[in-house]
Design a protein around this motif. Structure first.
Motif, PDB file in Angstrom:
ATOM      1  N   VAL A  46       0.812  -1.220   0.000  1.00 53.44           N
ATOM      2  CA  VAL A  46       0.000   0.000   0.000  1.00 53.44           C
ATOM      3  C   VAL A  46       0.847   1.273   0.000  1.00 53.44           C
ATOM      4  CG1 VAL A  46      -1.673   1.356   1.335  1.00 53.44           C
ATOM      5  CG2 VAL A  46      -2.073  -1.069   0.924  1.00 53.44           C
ATOM      6  N   PRO A  47       1.802   1.447   0.932  1.00 54.33           N
ATOM      7  CA  PRO A  47       2.580   2.690   0.896  1.00 54.33           C
ATOM      8  C   PRO A  47       3.444   2.827  -0.356  1.00 54.33           C
ATOM      9  CG  PRO A  47       3.477   1.191   2.541  1.00 54.33           C
ATOM     10  CD  PRO A  47       2.160   0.628   2.111  1.00 54.33           C
ATOM     11  N   TYR A  48       3.993   1.713  -0.850  1.00 53.04           N
ATOM     12  CA  TYR A  48       4.859   1.809  -2.022  1.00 53.04           C
ATOM     13  C   TYR A  48       4.069   2.084  -3.307  1.00 53.04           C
ATOM     14  CZ  TYR A  48       9.311   0.637   0.151  1.00 53.04           C
ATOM     15  OH  TYR A  48      10.467   0.680   0.911  1.00 53.04           O
ATOM     16  N   SER A  49       2.780   1.814  -3.306  1.00 55.88           N
ATOM     17  CA  SER A  49       1.953   2.074  -4.481  1.00 55.88           C
ATOM     18  C   SER A  49       1.099   3.329  -4.334  1.00 55.88           C
ATOM     19  CB  SER A  49       1.049   0.868  -4.762  1.00 55.88           C
ATOM     20  OG  SER A  49       0.171   0.627  -3.671  1.00 55.88           O
ATOM     21  N   SER A  50       1.350   4.109  -3.285  1.00 56.09           N
ATOM     22  CA  SER A  50       0.576   5.333  -3.052  1.00 56.09           C
ATOM     23  C   SER A  50       0.739   6.306  -4.218  1.00 56.09           C
ATOM     24  CB  SER A  50       1.028   6.013  -1.759  1.00 56.09           C
ATOM     25  OG  SER A  50       0.435   7.301  -1.646  1.00 56.09           O
ATOM     26  N   PRO A  51      -0.360   6.904  -4.677  1.00 59.32           N
ATOM     27  CA  PRO A  51      -0.260   7.860  -5.786  1.00 59.32           C
ATOM     28  C   PRO A  51       0.502   9.129  -5.418  1.00 59.32           C
ATOM     29  CG  PRO A  51      -2.490   7.829  -4.870  1.00 59.32           C
ATOM     30  CD  PRO A  51      -1.756   6.686  -4.250  1.00 59.32           C
ATOM     31  N   GLU A  76       7.840   8.942   3.658  1.00 58.71           N
ATOM     32  CA  GLU A  76       6.500   9.461   3.351  1.00 58.71           C
ATOM     33  C   GLU A  76       6.381  10.872   3.902  1.00 58.71           C
ATOM     34  OE1 GLU A  76       3.436   5.982   3.663  1.00 58.71           O
ATOM     35  OE2 GLU A  76       4.981   5.634   5.178  1.00 58.71           O
ATOM     36  N   GLN A  77       5.417  11.641   3.370  1.00 56.63           N
ATOM     37  CA  GLN A  77       5.281  13.014   3.839  1.00 56.63           C
ATOM     38  C   GLN A  77       3.830  13.485   3.753  1.00 56.63           C
ATOM     39  OE1 GLN A  77       4.471  15.956   2.008  1.00 56.63           O
ATOM     40  NE2 GLN A  77       4.136  14.874   0.058  1.00 56.63           N
ATOM     41  N   SER A  78       3.491  14.459   4.583  1.00 56.77           N
ATOM     42  CA  SER A  78       2.196  15.119   4.561  1.00 56.77           C
ATOM     43  C   SER A  78       2.419  16.619   4.595  1.00 56.77           C
ATOM     44  CB  SER A  78       1.356  14.679   5.771  1.00 56.77           C
ATOM     45  OG  SER A  78       0.144  15.406   5.831  1.00 56.77           O
ATOM     46  N   ASP A 203      -6.624  13.044   3.043  1.00 49.28           N
ATOM     47  CA  ASP A 203      -7.305  13.210   1.767  1.00 49.28           C
ATOM     48  C   ASP A 203      -8.126  11.952   1.480  1.00 49.28           C
ATOM     49  OD1 ASP A 203      -7.433  14.628  -0.995  1.00 49.28           O
ATOM     50  OD2 ASP A 203      -6.832  12.576  -1.470  1.00 49.28           O
ATOM     51  N   PHE A 204      -9.337  12.144   0.951  1.00 50.19           N
ATOM     52  CA  PHE A 204     -10.214  10.993   0.702  1.00 50.19           C
ATOM     53  C   PHE A 204      -9.570   9.993  -0.247  1.00 50.19           C
ATOM     54  CE2 PHE A 204     -13.462   9.031  -2.074  1.00 50.19           C
ATOM     55  CZ  PHE A 204     -14.077   8.218  -1.132  1.00 50.19           C
ATOM     56  N   ALA A 205      -8.918  10.485  -1.303  1.00 46.36           N
ATOM     57  CA  ALA A 205      -8.286   9.582  -2.270  1.00 46.36           C
ATOM     58  C   ALA A 205      -7.190   8.750  -1.611  1.00 46.36           C
ATOM     59  CB  ALA A 205      -7.722  10.376  -3.443  1.00 46.36           C
ATOM     60  N   GLU A 206      -6.413   9.360  -0.693  1.00 46.92           N
ATOM     61  CA  GLU A 206      -5.365   8.620   0.013  1.00 46.92           C
ATOM     62  C   GLU A 206      -5.979   7.565   0.931  1.00 46.92           C
ATOM     63  OE1 GLU A 206      -2.898  11.367   2.041  1.00 46.92           O
ATOM     64  OE2 GLU A 206      -2.175  12.342   0.220  1.00 46.92           O
ATOM     65  N   TRP A 210      -5.593   3.122   0.733  1.00 45.01           N
ATOM     66  CA  TRP A 210      -5.195   2.090   1.689  1.00 45.01           C
ATOM     67  C   TRP A 210      -6.383   1.317   2.236  1.00 45.01           C
ATOM     68  CZ3 TRP A 210      -7.017   1.556   6.517  1.00 45.01           C
ATOM     69  CH2 TRP A 210      -7.486   2.688   7.206  1.00 45.01           C
ATOM     70  N   ALA A 211      -7.571   1.961   2.288  1.00 41.33           N
ATOM     71  CA  ALA A 211      -8.710   1.315   2.933  1.00 41.33           C
ATOM     72  C   ALA A 211      -9.517   0.426   1.988  1.00 41.33           C
ATOM     73  CB  ALA A 211      -9.641   2.374   3.530  1.00 41.33           C
ATOM     74  N   ILE A 212      -9.552   0.769   0.705  1.00 40.79           N
ATOM     75  CA  ILE A 212     -10.418   0.043  -0.221  1.00 40.79           C
ATOM     76  C   ILE A 212      -9.640  -0.579  -1.381  1.00 40.79           C
ATOM     77  CG2 ILE A 212     -12.339   0.307  -1.867  1.00 40.79           C
ATOM     78  CD1 ILE A 212     -13.535   2.347   0.054  1.00 40.79           C
ATOM     79  N   GLU A 213      -8.585   0.093  -1.819  1.00 36.43           N
ATOM     80  CA  GLU A 213      -7.823  -0.414  -2.963  1.00 36.43           C
ATOM     81  C   GLU A 213      -6.672  -1.323  -2.543  1.00 36.43           C
ATOM     82  OE1 GLU A 213      -6.712   3.235  -4.779  1.00 36.43           O
ATOM     83  OE2 GLU A 213      -8.735   3.694  -5.506  1.00 36.43           O
TER      84      GLU A 213
END
Length: 322
Positions: A46-51, A76-78, A203-206, A210-213
């Motif tokens: 999940v983290p390595y495939s994050s957009p 990772e960053q925010s 962010d909803f997409a983020e 991780w939660a659905i994809e």
């Protein structure tokens, strides 16, 4: 400590094709610490495939003279103000300096990226490290990191059928339907965790990534409590070597009414029916809602401890306070 890798060691950024090897590295490291591993593939994939992740700039892999993967770094960053680094090195070879090299690299990359942060905001670099990983803890201490707080892994062994949940009046459980319910559940979780230490608006997409994809997503393991057409709590779970409760959230106005315990017991029952006899979750030991007491009341116990370490890269106003 030398700033260079040992002679013959090589490095490069990670690619998605490297995820299985990185996953194996984490499994080996976990076995060395605990004698067993129950690492989920999704925790790496999940983290390595994050957009939002730039693999070329925010990852690094280290290989020894034989071409074996011996180290990985993920940064990772925010908002370019809150950075998080995950480093895994195995086998632990004190003479290789791989841990120190990767941590110095992460600090350097974070300092470069933080130029994009809003002016006047504090910038930090964080990491979670097992309390048993003394070599890594010493490495972080030498780099100027300080302990801020701790997390526990808590588990329960389901040796018999779990107790049935008792729901407060007016609360019903309904099947989770992603396209129908994802926005409402996301917003409920965001509100529930707004007062949690260190929480940054997600962010909803983020969240959906991780939660659905995620690998192995199963909507039947997302247990959502509703009052009318409003979600008021949820246990978002997944399966692997063990049953895992990724998120347990209860709306503030419904806390203290038994919703959290009922969600836990329902999740235990769902895992039990699938043949899983061990259920785990992670919890902040200083959680303001008293989550550790709730989990202990449900029969869970502490099995691991992780230290949250932090290094301040730039003095300023905390991001959420500005």
């Amino acid at each position: 400590m030398s700033n260079a890798l040992p002679e013959g060691f090589t490095l490069r950024p990670a690619t998605l094709d490297d995820v299985p090897a990185i996953y194996g590295l984490f499994q080996s490291h976990e076995r060395a610490l605990y004698g067993y591993t129950d690492k989920f593939l999704a925790s790496v994939q999940v983290p390595y495939s994050s957009p939002t992740l730039d693999l070329a700039e925010q990852t690094c892999l280290v290989f020894d003279q034989a071409g074996r993967l011996v180290g990985s770094m993920l940064l990772e960053q925010s908002m370019y103000t809150t950075f998080s680094v995950t480093i895994c090195v195995f086998p632990p070879e004190p003479g290789s300096h791989v841990n120190h090299y990767l941590l110095r690299l992460a600090v350097s990359k974070a300092r470069t990226l933080m130029a994009q942060a809003q002016p006047g905001v504090q910038v930090t670099l964080d990491s979670w490290v097992s309390s048993l990983d003394q070599e890594s803890l010493q490495c972080y201490e030498m780099a100027g990191f300080q302990e801020v707080r701790r997390n526990w892994r808590m588990e329960i062994e389901l040796n018999g059928r779990p107790a049935s949940p008792t729901w407060p009046e007016g609360v019903v459980l309904r099947p989770f339907v992603p396209e129908r319910d994802d926005h409402a559940v996301f917003e409920m979780i965001e509100r529930a965790f707004r007062d949690h230490w260190g929480h940054s608006p997600e962010d909803f997409a983020e969240w959906r990534h991780w939660a659905i994809e995620q690998v192995g997503f199963d909507p039947s393991l997302y247990h959502i409590a509703w009052v009318g057409d409003q979600p008021i709590g949820g246990a978002l779970c997944s399966t692997g070597p063990v049953g895992w409760i990724n998120t347990l959230a209860v709306a503030r106005e419904w806390r203290g009414r038994g919703v959290g315990l009922a969600l836990l017991q329902h999740a235990f029952g769902a895992f039990y029916r699938r043949g899983l006899r061990r259920v785990s979750l992670s919890v902040d030991t200083q959680n303001l809602t008293g989550a550790t007491r709730l989990y202990q009341r449900a029969g869970m116990r502490k099995t691991r401890e992780y230290l949250f370490l932090q290094k301040e890269l730039l003095i300023g106003i905390p991001p959420l306070a500005k």
